[in-house]
Scaffold this motif. Structure first.
Motif, PDB file in Angstrom:
ATOM      1  N   TYR A 186       0.903  -1.249  -0.016  1.00  0.00           N
ATOM      2  CA  TYR A 186      -0.512  -0.678   0.296  1.00  0.00           C
ATOM      3  C   TYR A 186       0.726   1.240   0.449  1.00  0.00           C
ATOM      4  N   GLU A 213      -0.617   4.818  -1.697  1.00  0.00           N
ATOM      5  CA  GLU A 213      -1.316   5.169  -0.775  1.00  0.00           C
ATOM      6  C   GLU A 213      -0.680   6.083   0.396  1.00  0.00           C
ATOM      7  N   ALA A 244      -5.166   3.020  -6.699  1.00  0.00           N
ATOM      8  CA  ALA A 244      -6.422   2.692  -7.266  1.00  0.00           C
ATOM      9  C   ALA A 244      -5.701   0.827  -7.928  1.00  0.00           C
ATOM     10  N   ARG A 301      -5.243  -1.752  -5.785  1.00  0.00           N
ATOM     11  CA  ARG A 301      -6.080  -1.531  -4.708  1.00  0.00           C
ATOM     12  C   ARG A 301      -7.120  -2.350  -5.860  1.00  0.00           C
ATOM     13  N   ASP A 348     -13.349  -9.255   1.192  1.00  0.00           N
ATOM     14  CA  ASP A 348     -11.702  -8.446   0.808  1.00  0.00           C
ATOM     15  C   ASP A 348     -11.710  -7.824  -0.321  1.00  0.00           C
ATOM     16  N   TYR A 374     -14.336  -4.806  -0.441  1.00  0.00           N
ATOM     17  CA  TYR A 374     -13.349  -3.847   0.308  1.00  0.00           C
ATOM     18  C   TYR A 374     -12.004  -3.175  -0.454  1.00  0.00           C
ATOM     19  N   GLN A 375     -11.186  -4.095  -1.332  1.00  0.00           N
ATOM     20  CA  GLN A 375     -10.751  -3.828  -1.806  1.00  0.00           C
ATOM     21  C   GLN A 375     -10.842  -2.913  -2.901  1.00  0.00           C
ATOM     22  N   GLU A 403     -13.819  -1.290  -2.825  1.00  0.00           N
ATOM     23  CA  GLU A 403     -14.826  -0.122  -2.508  1.00  0.00           C
ATOM     24  C   GLU A 403     -13.011   1.205  -2.297  1.00  0.00           C
ATOM     25  N   HIS A 404     -12.301   0.882  -1.845  1.00  0.00           N
ATOM     26  CA  HIS A 404     -11.130   1.645  -1.838  1.00  0.00           C
ATOM     27  C   HIS A 404     -10.272   2.256  -3.288  1.00  0.00           C
ATOM     28  N   ALA A 405     -10.430   1.009  -4.109  1.00  0.00           N
ATOM     29  CA  ALA A 405      -9.858   1.328  -5.446  1.00  0.00           C
ATOM     30  C   ALA A 405     -10.976   3.147  -6.003  1.00  0.00           C
ATOM     31  N   VAL A 434     -11.328   5.352  -4.135  1.00  0.00           N
ATOM     32  CA  VAL A 434     -12.186   6.120  -3.540  1.00  0.00           C
ATOM     33  C   VAL A 434     -10.250   7.282  -3.671  1.00  0.00           C
TER      34      VAL A 434
END
Length: 160
Positions: free
Chosen positions: A79, A82, A126, A129, A150, A153-154, A156-158, A160
């Motif tokens: 990560y 990020e 992104a 993720r 998972d 979740y990944q 969803e974060h991509a 953002v």
């Protein structure tokens, strides 16, 4: 005596806050030193201590963050993009704060902006993720419910 108490309190707060900014610089807390100096210059444009602290802290802040970014890029953290994105966001925040303060702009006439680098870090974060989400989704299709969660979740974060 009661009339002097508010004035004395304000004076003490001002004196301690000036020392706190200089102390932050001396301790290597460059972002706090820069942001506090800019804030003080916004309120008191002729503050010599804040001008001096900003003049010293801004180049140290830029060097420190750029070194952090280089270290993160060379690292193996999945990560890392990020974290790099967060570093560039901080650099851009300082840029914006200096641009909004005429007195700070006199001290730092050409602050550096990192929008391109920030956008690249966001895109790379992104991509990481999304790739991790695809890998987890494949395992989720095989029946691993936790990997399916998972993947969500990944992804969803991509976004953002």
């Amino acid at each position: 005596m009661k009339q002097l108490l508010p004035i004395f309190s304000i004076l003490l707060i001002f004196l301690f806050s000036c020392k706190a900014t200089k102390r932050a610089y001396e301790l290597g807390d460059y972002d706090r030193a820069v942001l506090n100096s800019v804030d003080r210059l916004r309120n008191s444009p002729d503050n010599k201590k804040s001008r001096e602290t900003l003049r010293l802290a801004y180049p140290a802040f830029i060097d420190y963050i750029e070194d952090q970014v280089v270290s993160l890029k060379l690292g193996t953290d999945v990560y890392k993009w990020e974290k790099i994105m967060d570093q560039y966001a901080l650099l851009n925040r300082v840029y914006d704060e200096i641009q909004r303060s005429p007195a700070a702009k006199n001290v730092i006439p050409n602050p550096q902006q990192y929008l391109g680098e920030y956008r690249e870090a966001v895109s790379n974060a992104a991509d990481v993720r999304y790739t991790l989400g695809l890998q987890a989704l494949e395992l989720g299709r095989v029946g691993d419910r936790l990997k399916a969660k998972d993947a969500y979740y990944q992804f969803e974060h991509a976004l953002v």
